[in-house]
Design a protein around this motif. Structure first.
Motif, mmCIF file in Angstrom:
data_model
loop_
_atom_site.group_PDB
_atom_site.id
_atom_site.type_symbol
_atom_site.label_atom_id
_atom_site.label_comp_id
_atom_site.label_asym_id
_atom_site.label_seq_id
_atom_site.Cartn_x
_atom_site.Cartn_y
_atom_site.Cartn_z
ATOM 1 N N ARG A 1 0.826 -1.198 0.000
ATOM 2 C CA ARG A 1 0.000 0.000 0.000
ATOM 3 C C ARG A 1 0.867 1.258 0.000
ATOM 4 N NH1 ARG A 1 -2.500 -1.092 4.170
ATOM 5 N NH2 ARG A 1 -4.252 -2.171 3.201
ATOM 6 N N ALA A 2 1.906 1.241 0.824
ATOM 7 C CA ALA A 2 2.799 2.403 0.880
ATOM 8 C C ALA A 2 3.504 2.609 -0.459
ATOM 9 C CB ALA A 2 3.825 2.219 1.998
ATOM 10 N N THR A 3 3.879 1.521 -1.111
ATOM 11 C CA THR A 3 4.522 1.621 -2.422
ATOM 12 C C THR A 3 3.556 2.197 -3.443
ATOM 13 O OG1 THR A 3 5.989 -0.249 -1.964
ATOM 14 C CG2 THR A 3 5.627 0.312 -4.274
ATOM 15 N N TYR A 4 2.330 1.731 -3.399
ATOM 16 C CA TYR A 4 1.336 2.212 -4.357
ATOM 17 C C TYR A 4 1.098 3.710 -4.181
ATOM 18 C CZ TYR A 4 -2.946 2.454 -7.093
ATOM 19 O OH TYR A 4 -3.889 2.789 -8.030
ATOM 20 N N GLU A 5 1.069 4.166 -2.927
ATOM 21 C CA GLU A 5 0.746 5.563 -2.655
ATOM 22 C C GLU A 5 1.921 6.494 -2.941
ATOM 23 O OE1 GLU A 5 -0.545 5.335 1.364
ATOM 24 O OE2 GLU A 5 -2.568 4.640 0.854
ATOM 25 N N ASP A 6 3.136 6.088 -2.576
ATOM 26 C CA ASP A 6 4.298 6.969 -2.796
ATOM 27 C C ASP A 6 5.579 6.152 -2.707
ATOM 28 O OD1 ASP A 6 6.073 8.997 -3.113
ATOM 29 O OD2 ASP A 6 5.399 10.199 -1.423
#
Length: 205
Positions: free
Chosen positions: A49-54
């Motif tokens: 999720r963190a990768t997807y967001e930024d």
């Protein structure tokens, strides 16, 4: 070429919570069935999720290859493996498509397809080898993948490429299981080829 419009948040929300549990992203394994340990799955999804967001904010952003190769320990009352695997399949496609678009922006569409054609040529070269000799064999007393099973599956892949029809989807290649035998095929070599086949299938979606 189509792309799934699915984010890690949407993957989580697409599953019902387990009976009697709050905010569980997946159902739990029932009865005597083993499921995936919840903490490693939750930690991986948090990174995804963190990768997807930024992704620029992470030292180790998740990649499509990492999603494909992710493995989780099992235990009683873990997350349902079937549901987690389905979510991971979708996540891989999400990240693969983002990576593809990023490379097309920096290198161009022609460069992307040139590399894809090169990968296809390499895979076909391996598939065209005689059955029983497509990969190195393990040592005299070591076990590897059963050669006949691997060759039979690779014959299906070879036919798919020959007819230019995607009769196998990426999940079938990811999830294939081979028995072991003495002096079987080297697992790392087989797995590397299957990784390449998955990439080719995703590239043509």
């Amino acid at each position: 070429m189509s792309a799934r419009k699915t984010s890690p948040d949407q993957v989580d929300e697409s599953f019902e919570t387990g009976e009697g549990e709050q905010h569980a992203p997946f159902p739990f394994a029932e009865g005597k069935q083993l499921g995936y340990a919840t903490e490693p799955v939750d930690a991986f999804l948090a990174r995804a999720r963190a990768t997807y967001e930024d992704p620029k904010q992470l030292d180790d952003p998740v990649t499509s290859v990492e999603v494909r190769r992710a493995a989780f320990p099992v235990k009683k009352r873990g997350y349902s493996a079937r549901h987690v695997d389905a979510a991971m399949d979708r996540l891989e496609e999400v990240f693969f498509e983002r990576e593809r678009r990023a490379r097309v922006r920096t290198e161009g569409e022609d460069a992307w397809w040139a590399e894809t054609r090169k990968l296809l040529s390499e895979v076909r070269g391996r598939l065209e080898r005689p059955r029983g000799r497509r990969f190195n064999r393990r040592g005299l007393l070591a076990t590897g993948y059963r050669r006949a099973e691997v060759d039979a599956f690779l014959d299906r892949i070879a036919a798919m490429f020959a007819h230019r029809e995607m009769t196998l989807d990426a999940s079938e290649v990811r999830d294939v299981v081979f028995h072991s035998q003495l002096r079987g095929y080297d697992e790392d070599q087989v797995d590397a080829l299957l990784d390449s086949v998955v990439e080719l299938i995703l590239s043509t979606k």
